[in-house]
Each structure stands twice: as C-alpha cells, then as structure tokens.
Design a protein around this motif. Structure first.
Motif, PDB file in Angstrom:
ATOM      1  N   SER A   1       8.000  -5.944  11.072  1.00 52.40           N
ATOM      2  CA  SER A   1       9.260  -6.375  10.763  1.00 52.40           C
ATOM      3  C   SER A   1       9.306  -7.631  10.029  1.00 52.40           C
ATOM      4  O   SER A   1      10.613  -8.230   9.831  1.00 52.40           O
ATOM      5  N   GLU A   2       8.119  -8.060   9.537  1.00 52.45           N
ATOM      6  CA  GLU A   2       8.247  -9.459   8.911  1.00 52.45           C
ATOM      7  C   GLU A   2       7.158  -9.170   7.749  1.00 52.45           C
ATOM      8  O   GLU A   2       6.075  -8.683   7.915  1.00 52.45           O
ATOM      9  N   ALA A   3       7.251 -10.179   6.969  1.00 50.77           N
ATOM     10  CA  ALA A   3       6.344 -10.032   5.745  1.00 50.77           C
ATOM     11  C   ALA A   3       4.794 -10.089   6.117  1.00 50.77           C
ATOM     12  O   ALA A   3       3.967  -9.463   5.555  1.00 50.77           O
ATOM     13  N   ALA A   4       4.470 -11.051   6.909  1.00 49.47           N
ATOM     14  CA  ALA A   4       3.241 -11.142   7.647  1.00 49.47           C
ATOM     15  C   ALA A   4       2.502  -9.933   7.932  1.00 49.47           C
ATOM     16  O   ALA A   4       1.236  -9.749   8.253  1.00 49.47           O
ATOM     17  N   THR A   5       3.512  -8.934   8.372  1.00 49.96           N
ATOM     18  CA  THR A   5       2.896  -7.701   9.001  1.00 49.96           C
ATOM     19  C   THR A   5       2.906  -6.477   8.058  1.00 49.96           C
ATOM     20  O   THR A   5       2.645  -5.395   8.401  1.00 49.96           O
ATOM     21  N   LEU A   6       3.040  -6.975   6.715  1.00 47.55           N
ATOM     22  CA  LEU A   6       3.367  -5.779   5.818  1.00 47.55           C
ATOM     23  C   LEU A   6       1.989  -5.063   5.569  1.00 47.55           C
ATOM     24  O   LEU A   6       2.111  -3.898   5.483  1.00 47.55           O
ATOM     25  N   SER A   7       0.818  -5.701   5.653  1.00 48.80           N
ATOM     26  CA  SER A   7      -0.318  -5.002   5.495  1.00 48.80           C
ATOM     27  C   SER A   7      -0.557  -3.932   6.758  1.00 48.80           C
ATOM     28  O   SER A   7      -1.148  -2.644   6.303  1.00 48.80           O
ATOM     29  N   GLN A   8      -0.252  -4.286   7.808  1.00 46.31           N
ATOM     30  CA  GLN A   8      -0.372  -3.200   9.003  1.00 46.31           C
ATOM     31  C   GLN A   8       0.571  -2.174   8.666  1.00 46.31           C
ATOM     32  O   GLN A   8       0.200  -1.050   8.772  1.00 46.31           O
ATOM     33  N   GLY A   9       1.643  -2.463   8.375  1.00 42.85           N
ATOM     34  CA  GLY A   9       3.055  -1.501   8.009  1.00 42.85           C
ATOM     35  C   GLY A   9       2.081  -0.505   6.954  1.00 42.85           C
ATOM     36  O   GLY A   9       2.420   0.818   7.012  1.00 42.85           O
ATOM     37  N   ARG A  10       1.472  -0.905   5.977  1.00 40.53           N
ATOM     38  CA  ARG A  10       1.112  -0.193   4.892  1.00 40.53           C
ATOM     39  C   ARG A  10      -0.082   0.799   5.344  1.00 40.53           C
ATOM     40  O   ARG A  10      -0.185   1.980   5.059  1.00 40.53           O
ATOM     41  N   GLN A  11      -0.798   0.179   6.356  1.00 39.30           N
ATOM     42  CA  GLN A  11      -2.071   1.091   6.826  1.00 39.30           C
ATOM     43  C   GLN A  11      -1.274   2.311   7.833  1.00 39.30           C
ATOM     44  O   GLN A  11      -1.703   3.407   7.634  1.00 39.30           O
ATOM     45  N   LEU A  12      -0.200   1.805   8.463  1.00 41.81           N
ATOM     46  CA  LEU A  12       0.515   3.003   9.070  1.00 41.81           C
ATOM     47  C   LEU A  12       1.194   3.916   8.162  1.00 41.81           C
ATOM     48  O   LEU A  12       1.210   5.170   8.480  1.00 41.81           O
ATOM     49  N   HIS A  13       1.421   3.465   7.175  1.00 47.26           N
ATOM     50  CA  HIS A  13       2.087   4.594   5.935  1.00 47.26           C
ATOM     51  C   HIS A  13       0.794   5.311   5.590  1.00 47.26           C
ATOM     52  O   HIS A  13       1.141   6.735   5.463  1.00 47.26           O
ATOM     53  N   VAL A  14      -0.418   4.790   5.384  1.00 49.34           N
ATOM     54  CA  VAL A  14      -1.420   5.783   4.881  1.00 49.34           C
ATOM     55  C   VAL A  14      -1.633   6.856   6.226  1.00 49.34           C
ATOM     56  O   VAL A  14      -1.936   8.002   5.924  1.00 49.34           O
ATOM     57  N   SER A  15      -1.859   6.115   7.319  1.00 50.07           N
ATOM     58  CA  SER A  15      -1.963   7.126   8.392  1.00 50.07           C
ATOM     59  C   SER A  15      -1.147   8.336   8.506  1.00 50.07           C
ATOM     60  O   SER A  15      -1.382   9.527   8.509  1.00 50.07           O
ATOM     61  N   ILE A  16       0.300   8.040   8.118  1.00 51.93           N
ATOM     62  CA  ILE A  16       1.445   9.127   8.119  1.00 51.93           C
ATOM     63  C   ILE A  16       0.979  10.237   7.196  1.00 51.93           C
ATOM     64  O   ILE A  16       0.983  11.407   7.326  1.00 51.93           O
ATOM     65  N   LEU A  17       0.493   9.486   5.923  1.00 54.30           N
ATOM     66  CA  LEU A  17       0.079  10.478   4.874  1.00 54.30           C
ATOM     67  C   LEU A  17      -1.032  11.361   5.223  1.00 54.30           C
ATOM     68  O   LEU A  17      -1.065  12.545   4.965  1.00 54.30           O
ATOM     69  N   GLU A  18      -2.083  10.697   5.667  1.00 53.89           N
ATOM     70  CA  GLU A  18      -3.239  11.513   5.879  1.00 53.89           C
ATOM     71  C   GLU A  18      -2.991  12.564   7.064  1.00 53.89           C
ATOM     72  O   GLU A  18      -3.715  13.489   7.157  1.00 53.89           O
ATOM     73  N   MET A  19      -2.054  12.152   8.013  1.00 53.48           N
ATOM     74  CA  MET A  19      -1.871  13.247   9.009  1.00 53.48           C
ATOM     75  C   MET A  19      -0.765  14.113   8.647  1.00 53.48           C
ATOM     76  O   MET A  19      -0.420  15.236   9.435  1.00 53.48           O
ATOM     77  N   GLY A  20      -0.286  14.173   7.310  1.00 53.45           N
ATOM     78  CA  GLY A  20       0.614  15.088   6.921  1.00 53.45           C
ATOM     79  C   GLY A  20       2.098  15.059   7.457  1.00 53.45           C
ATOM     80  O   GLY A  20       2.754  16.093   7.587  1.00 53.45           O
ATOM     81  N   TYR A  21       2.496  13.943   8.005  1.00 52.73           N
ATOM     82  CA  TYR A  21       3.694  13.640   8.452  1.00 52.73           C
ATOM     83  C   TYR A  21       4.849  13.090   7.641  1.00 52.73           C
ATOM     84  O   TYR A  21       5.883  12.549   7.898  1.00 52.73           O
ATOM     85  N   GLU A  22       4.722  13.092   6.289  1.00 56.79           N
ATOM     86  CA  GLU A  22       5.216  12.385   5.398  1.00 56.79           C
ATOM     87  C   GLU A  22       6.654  12.975   5.199  1.00 56.79           C
ATOM     88  O   GLU A  22       7.547  12.325   4.635  1.00 56.79           O
ATOM     89  N   PHE A  23       6.663  14.424   5.771  1.00 60.83           N
ATOM     90  CA  PHE A  23       8.303  15.090   5.530  1.00 60.83           C
ATOM     91  C   PHE A  23       9.231  14.520   6.944  1.00 60.83           C
ATOM     92  O   PHE A  23      10.194  14.907   6.627  1.00 60.83           O
ATOM     93  N   ASP A  24       8.449  13.971   7.811  1.00 58.90           N
ATOM     94  CA  ASP A  24       9.289  13.638   9.152  1.00 58.90           C
ATOM     95  C   ASP A  24      10.351  12.715   8.726  1.00 58.90           C
ATOM     96  O   ASP A  24       9.966  11.723   8.329  1.00 58.90           O
ATOM     97  N   ILE A  25      11.412  13.020   8.942  1.00 61.34           N
ATOM     98  CA  ILE A  25      12.800  12.283   8.695  1.00 61.34           C
ATOM     99  C   ILE A  25      12.880  10.939   9.510  1.00 61.34           C
ATOM    100  O   ILE A  25      13.318   9.954   9.102  1.00 61.34           O
TER     101      ILE A  25
END
Length: 369
Positions: free
Chosen positions: A78-102
RNA sequence: UCCGUAUCAUUAUUCG
C-alpha cells in the motif's frame, strides 16, 4: 486443520501477535488457510512489513497462494516502496488465471492506487470484464485520494449512466469530493440522492453530510444535519467540533465538547486537536491546561498531532516559553511539529533561534517541507 | 470441501 485454523483466526482478533505466531509454529501442517490467517493477523495490527516477510517464507516452503491469500496479502502493498512486490502478485494472478476475478481486480486497483501508480490502476479498471459498485468505488476513491475531485464526481456520474446502482460507499466518496472542492450544489444533489436510495442514513453517511456542509461553509446546515443524526459516533462529534472551530465559533465548540462528555462519549486524538484549537488566547490558558491534564490522563500525550496542538495552544495562551517546554516534552516529532515550533519563533521575531532549531531539525534527520 | 476474501466518514504547522 479446520479446528486449528479457526482457532488461529479467533486468536488473531483477541490475543497478541505472539500468541498467534506460537499457535502457527506449533501447527503440525500449515496449509494455505493457516498462512492466510497468520498474515491477516499481522495486517490487522498494521505490521505490513512482517506480512510481506511471511510471504517470502511461504514461497520458500513451496506453498502456493490461492485467491483469498492473494487478496489478503495485497493489502500489504500500500505504498510506493512495496510496488515491486505488488507487481509480482499481479503476475501471479495472471499466471494462475485469476485475472477475471472481480475481488482481485478491485484489490489491484487499490494496490496500484496506494503505491502511487494511478496509470496502472486505471488499466486494471478499464479491462472489459465484469464491473460492480465496489470496483467503481475503488476507482472513484483513487481520484479523491489524489485530490482529483472533479474526476471523482465525473466517474460517479458515469457509473450511474452505465446502470450501476450507487451504495453508501459511493455516497461517502461523493460527499467527500464535494467537501474538498466546496461544491455545495453537487453536495446537496448527492445528499438528496442518498436519502432516496438508502433507507435511513447510517452514522458514517450522516457524519459525511455534516462534514460536507461544514466544508462548504454552511455552518447552519451542518448543525441541523448534526442535530438530526440518529446515532453519533466520536467522529460525528469531532466533525461538528471541527466545523465550529473552522467558523471561529470557539465558545460553541467548548459547549459542544461539554455536551459530548455529558453523553458519555470518550474524546480521542481528533477531539483534543479541535478543542485545543478553540483556545484562542491568554483567557483560555486555564481551559488549555485542564485539557492538557485530561490528555495525559488518557495517555494521549505521546501523539504527535496532540503534542503539536498543545505547543500551538501554549504559544497562543502563555507565550513562547510554554510552547518550548511542551515541544521538549514531546517524545516524538515530525516535520509539522518542527514547523510549529520554528514558526512560533519566527512570528515573535526570534530569527536566530528559529534558524538554530532548523539546523537542529536537520541534524535529527528530518527533512524540511 | 469444511475454515480465511475486495471499496468505508473526522485531526495538528504557514500575515503560505
């Protein structure tokens, strides 16, 4: 497992983090639910860094995340310093096919917004998947948080046009956008719409209405809205106190503070900051000292905002020496408290002292703003 | 296949 996990969740709300960790360590087998409960417990206590540490731990043990886990851990970014972690989580979401989950998309919008990359948040929002009011609310609040109140209001209107029904959170954001830009016309519209959509405004919404009218400069409307509240939380009282002091109605603020205590509502940090602001000059010194004792009794004297308000109060009511004494008593400082004591000197022509304080602030590793 | 899921109202300093 089920029993242990349930236990873990119970303890996470009732007991200390240490207890939660002990239970976790003693669990014979830790599945994803247990990890989620552990991390959630740390997040509840505001320990986001620890939560992210445990994420690495978990990955090291080869446990794979699921939707609920991703949602939970995402709020740690939830802050700029954690952005890279957040992006990694986004990648995980895509990899697992969860990108449609609202739910996950909503969490992503919040994550990118909080990390300061609004562009990415907008990209997630703009994907042509399912939309609902919660996703819209997140998108709208992204704009109010950045001070883009016009955009926030435009997007709420766009949401209505697309046939999505607003809920209480939509109205909260709308009212706060109107408050920030002092737009009484739009504010009244939203107030009326809320009354027609929601049966019986709750405390938060009612308080937001008070706040909106106050910020728009309509003291009387704010007062009426306050009187008509069915329930009043400490925030409701604080908002009304703030409205009164902002309008220079210091006596009424003191009276309201008295009424609030008569109702048995415990004051908090915000309350004291507002009431201290009502201590205008030497005549209010006794009142200010009384507040100071009360603050100490409640153990709130270590709060920076309260300390700063006290410094300010002593400066106005008893002179610079009192302000300095108060400043030195404060256990913690930030750039605002330093600004306060520096400006107190500048305003009295003590420029040398002011400059010395400035260098002292610098030596304590606090950068000026 | 039982346990854990998204958005949520109010503060302090400046003849700025």
């Amino acid at each position: 497992h089920l029993v242990m996990n349930a236990l873990l969740n119970m303890y996470s709300t009732l007991r200390s983090l240490e207890d939660v960790r002990k239970i976790f360590i003693n669990m014979p087998e830790r599945n994803i639910v247990a990890w989620t409960a552990l991390i959630d417990a740390f997040l509840q206590h505001g320990c986001k860094a620890d939560a992210l540490q445990y994420l690495r731990h978990m990955q090291g043990e080869g446990v794979f995340p699921d939707i609920v886990f991703l949602l939970t851990i995402m709020s740690a970014c939830s802050e700029a310093a954690t952005l890279s972690q957040g992006r990694q989580l986004h990648v995980s979401i895509l990899e697992m096919g969860y990108e449609f989950d609202i739910f996950l998309r909503t969490a992503l919008v919040n994550m990118y917004g909080n990390c300061g990359v609004a562009e990415d948040a907008c990209k997630v929002f703009a994907q042509p998947f399912e939309q609902n009011v919660v996703l819209w609310n997140s998108f709208i609040s992204l704009h109010t948080q950045l001070g883009l109140d016009d955009d926030a209001l435009q997007h709420s209107n766009r949401m209505l046009l697309e046939g999505v029904l607003p809920d209480r959170v939509t109205f909260l954001h709308g009212l706060s956008a109107c408050a920030n830009k002092s737009d009484i016309v739009e504010g009244i519209k939203i107030h009326i719409l809320a009354l027609s959509v929601i049966s019986g405004l709750d405390v938060m919404l009612g308080t937001s209405v008070v706040y909106m009218y106050g910020k728009c400069g309509h003291l009387e409307a704010a007062w009426q809205a306050f009187l008509h509240l069915h329930d009043r939380s400490v925030v409701s009282w604080n908002v009304m106190l703030g409205v009164l002091t902002q309008h220079g109605e210091f006596l009424k603020a003191f009276n309201l503070f008295g009424a609030m205590q008569k109702q048995g509502v415990l004051p908090d940090v915000f309350t004291f900051v507002h009431v201290l602001e009502a201590c205008l000059g030497p005549a209010a010194l006794t009142e200010g000292e009384h507040l100071h004792t009360y603050i100490v009794e409640m153990g709130l004297e270590s709060e920076v905002a309260v300390g700063t308000a006290l410094v300010n109060m002593y400066g106005k009511c008893s002179g610079i020496e009192g302000a300095c004494r108060m400043f030195e008593e404060m256990p913690k400082h930030n750039v605002v408290s330093w600004n306060t004591i520096i400006m107190a000197h500048v305003q009295r022509g003590k420029h040398r002292d002011a400059f010395q304080l400035f260098t002292e602030m610098h030596s304590k590793g606090i950068s000026p703003d």
